[in-house]
Design an enzyme around this catalytic site. Structure first.
Site, PDB file in Angstrom:
ATOM      1  N   ASP A 303     -17.085 -52.984  10.411  1.00  0.00           N
ATOM      2  CA  ASP A 303     -15.616 -52.329  10.943  1.00  0.00           C
ATOM      3  C   ASP A 303     -15.436 -52.562  12.254  1.00  0.00           C
ATOM      4  OD1 ASP A 303     -12.450 -52.091  11.045  1.00  0.00           O
ATOM      5  OD2 ASP A 303     -12.688 -50.134   9.284  1.00  0.00           O
TER       6      ASP A 303
HETATM    7  C1  BGC Z   1      -9.997 -50.813  10.274  1.00  0.00           C
HETATM    8  C2  BGC Z   1      -9.989 -51.889   9.613  1.00  0.00           C
HETATM    9  C3  BGC Z   1      -9.409 -53.108   9.913  1.00  0.00           C
HETATM   10  C4  BGC Z   1      -9.784 -53.451  11.438  1.00  0.00           C
HETATM   11  C5  BGC Z   1      -9.185 -54.282  11.679  1.00  0.00           C
HETATM   12  C6  BGC Z   1     -10.435 -51.163  11.895  1.00  0.00           C
HETATM   13  O1  BGC Z   1      -9.734 -49.705  12.806  1.00  0.00           O
HETATM   14  O2  BGC Z   1     -10.669 -49.608   9.955  1.00  0.00           O
HETATM   15  O3  BGC Z   1      -9.295 -50.625   7.808  1.00  0.00           O
HETATM   16  O4  BGC Z   1      -9.416 -53.649   9.026  1.00  0.00           O
HETATM   17  O5  BGC Z   1      -9.309 -51.999  12.148  1.00  0.00           O
HETATM   18  O6  BGC Z   1      -8.154 -54.610  12.435  1.00  0.00           O
END
Ligand code: BGC
Length: 743
Positions: A303
């Site tokens: 993530d």
């Molecule tokens: C979130 C994810 C998301 C990613 C990309 C992160 O901060 O936890 O769920 O897919 O950002 O935007």
């Protein structure tokens, strides 16, 4: 030589499946032939994912343009394999096309390997980062529909509109279990039940990927956030979770296992930590469990910035380089870096120094290439000649409307206050009454979903839809309060005195992730005061709850005659709410979570017997599975095919459901089973089957479920699934039967 039979040869050369993950020798051959041509620089580049901000000329300058020098640095010099996200806000289709064309042209014609870029985006409730796309209710609302078909169809449409934007990969669905409403991403889940989340998760993966994700209308899904993200002990986003393995396997793992078995091509890793180990550094979770046990063959992406966080937040590594070594050796395939180019440089050094084995790199690159092949990117990195004319079509909008209409849940309806007469004088008030962004919630055109300038024109707020639907009655509007502040409660109260009924739309402002952390689950006081003071006028009150998590309302619930839970129903939710208020649609959603009565009493429906000891007992505001209708369903004749069953034998459980009211309606038939005695303290009941049926007035249907011992299994003390001999109570509505399992 031993002759292979034709079916065996076919099996060998074409598709077969390990845990639902396509395995194909031709595909492996293609992957290997690309891998052989790759240098270490190419490989570490493939494992790198950057945000589009890294490619944009000037973020302040609209419309955003890619900077050709940055593009070449990232793709040609660093060989970056994946880009994600939008910069700040949704783009129109044409802008996406322009951006993706440039990226893929440089990748395929100037990058030494010519490997296309895997672009990923948060298509969370529709293609929310493409302007004017079709927005569906957020996942918690979809869960309330209990309707697998609607969820599958919504994901198909979201995939269509994402591919129409020339993007082949979504970071969805969220499969963390929603058992703690304090967590600000509760509404991104399918709620608290394991079976519901697993089955709707599978439907969503199927809707995104279809039979063949290379199809120009499908995308790769990402089961996220693997594993245990939704249960932080503090309730704050991205904080520490303590989850014993027995619980992890009983409540947290099954929805991921189901999605992996259904062929989800990617997973995204949980930013948090479990039992003192950040998941990004856990070989046990990322390799032993995910790969060796679950058989996942797709790619695991980190993530946002999570490898950085191993040293900046979790403090398990002394610096970035050590963090990269830890994460890659644990099993991370692709790093969502996403804002610098140090990752590939340092990873290359680590390989050269022998700190990360080359086989580990090759394994990850193979997985990434495999996903790129399965998405057809090597044949067509985007689809300029495909007809995407259904984008934003009436058909898609009506599917979104249908999902919203089936999600909205009637929690209370005293004296049949609902449906409202179209001829009554209605006061509409409250902070969520006249706003599209509040209906949409987070991940809507922007990350936080709080900027109305990107709204699709022509969508109706609840107020506008009530006005459009009302007949000869008069509709007045007074804002009353904001989410947290009194705007003019007095004006709303005096308007209420003159109305036949007050529809008070309360709830939450849009949010996601850390900005959504809150100090109390109680609905903010000004909104509760608005309700109390309006009710003191004697005018009947109907509450519409527009909220992503249950906000505690025990002081105002008694003064409301009717209560509708709208969740975050998105842009068609205004119309759906009004249609339910006036009875043009009969509500059929059921709560996918337990609605708490007290802020400190957060107990899910499938708690243990000891959770009921003490003065509070189990006393939620409303239980999981609750939802009323404008008609009445009678349950009769619960029958079980046998009173005993053994290993490998199936039980058929049937019940007759009759619509004894005067309106047609939909009913969610829920099958619960309770294990009377077990070696691990059993929950009071578990949902083991559900079906949504439609019945005309007077119509009767028999609903049947088939279950076997394995459907009743639990995770035993040795962490293995077991069904122990003994009695089980089977319950549908208020009917019960007991069956005995004999080994
Ligand atoms: C979130 C994810 C998301 C990613 C990309 C992160 O901060 O936890 O769920 O897919 O950002 O935007």
């Amino acid at each position: 030589m031993k002759r292979l039979s034709i079916p065996i040869i076919l099996l060998f050369f074409f598709w077969n499946s390990v845990n639902g993950q396509p395995m194909n020798s031709q595909l492996s051959h293609k992957v290997d032939s690309v891998l052989q041509t790759m240098s270490l620089t190419d490989k570490v580049g493939e494992m790198t994912q950057l945000t589009i901000d890294m490619l944009i000329e000037d973020i302040q300058e609209e419309p955003h343009q890619l900077d050709p020098d940055k593009l070449r640095e990232v793709l040609v010099e660093y060989r970056v394999g994946s880009i994600l996200n939008v910069s700040g806000h949704a783009y129109p289709l044409e802008q996406w096309h322009h951006i993706i064309r440039q990226i893929q042209e440089v990748a395929t014609s100037e990058k030494p390997t010519g490997i296309p870029v895997l672009y990923g985006i948060d298509t969370i409730h529709g293609a929310n980062y493409t302007m004017n796309s079709t927005l569906f209710p957020q996942q918690i609302g979809l869960a309330a529909t209990f309707n697998r078909e609607l969820v599958r169809e919504g994901a198909r449409i979201a995939a269509y509109e994402t591919r129409a934007s020339w993007i082949p990969w979504t970071f969805s669905p969220v499969l963390g279990i929603g058992r703690d409403p304090r967590w600000p991403r509760f509404w991104e889940t399918f709620g608290e039940d394991v079976l519901l989340a697993s089955e709707l998760g599978v439907a969503m993966v199927e809707g995104f990927q279809g039979e063949d994700p290379a199809n120009a209308y499908r995308v790769a899904a990402s089961a996220k956030h693997y594993l245990g993200y939704s249960l932080p002990a503090s309730g704050h986003d991205r904080t520490v979770a303590w989850i014993p393995e027995i619980r992890l396997r009983e409540y947290v793992l099954p929805s991921f296992k189901a999605a992996i078995d259904a062929g989800a091509l990617t997973v995204m890793i949980n930013s948090g930590e479990i039992n003192g180990v950040p998941v990004h550094a856990s070989r046990k979770l990322l390799t032993d469990l995910l790969r060796d046990e679950l058989g996942f063959r797709g790619l695991a992406v980190s993530d946002w910035q999570d490898i950085h966080y191993l040293y900046t937040r979790h403090k398990v590594a002394k610096d970035y380089k050590e963090a990269i070594k830890m994460a890659v050796n644990a099993g991370v395939d692709m790093s969502m870096v996403p804002l610098d180019l140090d990752f590939p440089r340092l990873l290359k050094e680590l390989v050269e120094e022998g700190e990360v084995p080359m086989e580990r790199i090759d394994e990850s690159v193979r997985r990434i290439l495999r996903v790129k092949f399965l998405l057809g990117l090597f044949d067509k990195p985007y689809h300029p000649d495909t007809d995407y004319s259904e984008f934003g079509s009436d058909e898609f909008i009506s599917a979104a409307y249908q999902s919203a209409a089936e999600s909205i849940t009637l929690l209370k309806n005293e004296n049949d206050i609902l449906p409202l007469s179209k001829n009554s004088n209605i006061l509409v008030t409250g902070p969520t009454a006249n706003s599209i962004i509040h209906l949409n919630g987070g991940w809507s055109r922007t990350w936080q979903g709080d900027d109305p300038q990107y709204n699709t024109p022509g969508k109706q707020t609840i107020l506008e839809a009530i006005r459009a639907n009302a007949g000869n009655g008069k509709v007045t509007y007074a804002e009353g309060t904001g989410i947290n502040e009194d705007i003019n409660i007095d004006a709303a109260v005096s308007a209420a005195s003159a109305a036949d009924v007050a529809v008070i739309c309360i709830g939450e402002a849009p949010y996601t992730e850390t900005p959504g952390d809150i100090g109390s689950l109680a609905l903010p006081e000004p909104q509760r005061r608005l309700v109390r003071e309006i009710s003191a006028t004697g005018t009947p009150v109907v509450l519409v709850l527009v909220e992503g998590r249950p906000r505690v309302i025990n002081d105002i619930e008694p003064v409301a005659d009717g209560i509708l839970m709208a969740y975050l129903p998105a842009e068609e939710g205004g119309r759906a709410t009004a249609d339910i208020l006036f009875g043009d649609v009969n509500p059929s959603g059921n709560l996918p979570f337990t609605y708490p009565r007290y802020v400190n009493d957060l107990v899910p429906y499938d708690h243990n017997y000891t959770d009921e000891v003490g003065p509070l007992g189990f006393n939620p505001q409303w239980p999981f599975g609750h939802g009323l209708s404008y008609t009445t369903f009678a349950y009769r004749n619960l029958t079980v095919s046998n009173s005993t069953f053994g290993p490998g034998e199936q039980l058929t459980i049937s019940v007759e459901v009759t619509n004894i009211g005067r309106r047609s309606g939909k009913e969610i038939v829920q099958l619960y089973v309770s294990d009377h005695v077990a070696s691990v303290t059993p929950p009071v009941k578990r949902l083991r089957g559900f079906d949504k049926i439609s019945l005309e007035p007077g119509q009767q249907k028999t609903v049947s479920f088939t279950i076997s011992a394995k459907d009743l299994a639990f995770v035993g003390r040795d962490l293995k699934k077991v069904t122990e001999p003994g009695d089980f109570r089977i319950q549908i509505s208020d009917l019960e039967q007991t069956v005995t399992y004999r080994e």
